[in-house]
Design a protein around this motif. Structure first.
Motif, PDB file in Angstrom:
ATOM      1  N   ARG A 169      -5.231   8.658 -12.422  1.00 45.11           N
ATOM      2  CA  ARG A 169      -5.347   9.721 -13.419  1.00 45.11           C
ATOM      3  C   ARG A 169      -6.811  10.151 -13.571  1.00 45.11           C
ATOM      4  O   ARG A 169      -7.737   9.356 -13.339  1.00 45.11           O
ATOM      5  CB  ARG A 169      -4.829   9.230 -14.774  1.00 45.11           C
ATOM      6  CG  ARG A 169      -3.346   8.927 -14.827  1.00 45.11           C
ATOM      7  CD  ARG A 169      -2.998   8.272 -16.156  1.00 45.11           C
ATOM      8  NE  ARG A 169      -3.363   9.124 -17.293  1.00 45.11           N
ATOM      9  CZ  ARG A 169      -2.520   9.863 -17.994  1.00 45.11           C
ATOM     10  NH1 ARG A 169      -1.233   9.878 -17.649  1.00 45.11           N
ATOM     11  NH2 ARG A 169      -2.930  10.594 -19.006  1.00 45.11           N
ATOM     12  N   ASN A 198      -3.008   6.715  -6.744  1.00 43.59           N
ATOM     13  CA  ASN A 198      -2.769   7.946  -7.517  1.00 43.59           C
ATOM     14  C   ASN A 198      -3.371   7.761  -8.912  1.00 43.59           C
ATOM     15  O   ASN A 198      -2.679   7.424  -9.877  1.00 43.59           O
ATOM     16  CB  ASN A 198      -1.269   8.244  -7.595  1.00 43.59           C
ATOM     17  CG  ASN A 198      -0.647   8.383  -6.220  1.00 43.59           C
ATOM     18  OD1 ASN A 198      -1.101   9.192  -5.420  1.00 43.59           O
ATOM     19  ND2 ASN A 198       0.373   7.592  -5.943  1.00 43.59           N
ATOM     20  N   GLN A 231       1.686   3.566 -13.342  1.00 48.81           N
ATOM     21  CA  GLN A 231       1.375   4.874 -13.919  1.00 48.81           C
ATOM     22  C   GLN A 231       1.449   4.816 -15.442  1.00 48.81           C
ATOM     23  O   GLN A 231       0.618   5.407 -16.146  1.00 48.81           O
ATOM     24  CB  GLN A 231       2.333   5.935 -13.369  1.00 48.81           C
ATOM     25  CG  GLN A 231       2.063   6.323 -11.923  1.00 48.81           C
ATOM     26  CD  GLN A 231       0.641   6.840 -11.713  1.00 48.81           C
ATOM     27  OE1 GLN A 231      -0.157   6.201 -11.019  1.00 48.81           O
ATOM     28  NE2 GLN A 231       0.317   7.973 -12.305  1.00 48.81           N
TER      29      GLN A 231
END
Length: 308
Positions: free
Chosen positions: A255, A253, A231
């Motif tokens: 962005r 996940n 991340q």
């Protein structure tokens, strides 16, 4: 003292029917076989269990104590049979599964949901750790099975493990939405020779993936940032610190301000493996979870292909 449960039951039958002949008829034994089993029971107990009389037999104090407990033993055995049937039928039991962060945040939640929907009576616990610790957890029997990974140049080769491939996880390139290549679906590694790179720090395996892939394409990568997790790496890519390599499962996940480009058929791929110890007979829960993991991996791969 080791007592044979079958002989304890036989003594209870003799008490119920009042004679060895009656017990023999009820149990489809011969009287001599009944007598032989009683003698063996008396040898195990160390005391006579019957007093033999012309009109039948009478329990001794030891025999009465045994018969008094047989009912409780029978109930416990019946309860055990029900519990074992529940475990075999995946209505009870437990499963301890090891995993690692990128799978735990992508593929595993789907598998956990499916497993709990189908087998709510099985207690499922999951332990997430790095590769070396997962291997230790398996060795020390802290988990029954564990999800592991390896690359072509660093295969897991441990004879004490049984390995089943769940899926392959290709490496992809992450670029910012404002990057000149952002409108592309795929890119060749050689096209990225002049880029700065965001990598995972601390000797993370993806840094070796970058080094090997860049060298194969004929250049030495320039590192601009070392991230602690994927991340953080995405965030630095988003603000233009560079581009990054990451396994596809690490990009579940994603962005909104970055995009993913395929490296095509030449992309390094890691194997996602399900490991257990050699010689263990897998429980029904382990078999069920293995099948669910493979199905979940297939579904994830299909969805990823549809999104391209």
């Amino acid at each position: 003292m080791q007592l044979d449960v079958g002989r304890l039951r036989l003594l209870a039958a003799i008490a119920q029917h009042g004679s060895m002949t009656g017990a023999a008829a009820a149990l489809s034994y011969t009287p001599s076989a009944i007598s032989q089993q009683v003698r063996r029971l008396e040898a195990e107990v160390g005391h006579p269990v019957l007093e033999r009389h012309p009109r039948g037999v009478v329990l001794t104090d030891a025999g009465k104590a045994i018969v008094a407990h047989v009912g409780s033993i029978e109930r416990q055995l019946e309860a055990l049979e029900v519990e074992l049937d529940d475990i075999a039928g995946l209505r009870a039991g437990s499963l301890r599964l090891g995993t690692f962060p990128t799978v735990a945040s992508s593929l595993l939640p789907l598998a956990v949901n499916r497993f709990r929907e189908r087998h709510p009576g099985v207690r499922l616990s999951v332990l997430s750790a790095r590769l070396e610790l997962l291997l230790e957890h398996l060795e020390r029997r802290r988990v029954e099975m564990a999800l592991l990974w390896d690359y072509e140049w660093s295969r897991i080769n441990q004879p004490e493990l049984v390995l089943r491939q769940v899926t392959e996880d290709p490496t992809a390139v992450v670029v910012s939405r404002s990057h000149p290549l952002a409108s592309r679906k795929a890119v060749q590694m050689a096209e990225l020779a002049d880029e700065s790179w965001v990598i995972r720090g601390g000797g993370h395996p993806v840094a070796e993936v970058l080094s090997r892939t860049a060298h194969a394409a004929g250049f030495e990568p320039t590192v601009s940032f070392e991230a602690n997790d994927y991340q953080e790496a995405q965030a630095m890519v988003a603000v233009g610190m560079g581009v990054a390599l990451a396994p596809r499962l690490a990009l579940a996940n994603l962005r909104d301000d970055v995009t993913v480009l395929s490296l095509g058929a030449d992309a390094p791929r890691r194997r996602i493996l399900l490991a257990s110890l050699v010689g263990r007979v897998p429980t029904p829960a382990e078999v069920a979870m293995a099948e669910i993991l493979v199905a979940a991996a297939d579904a994830t791969a299909v969805r990823r292909t549809a999104e391209r």
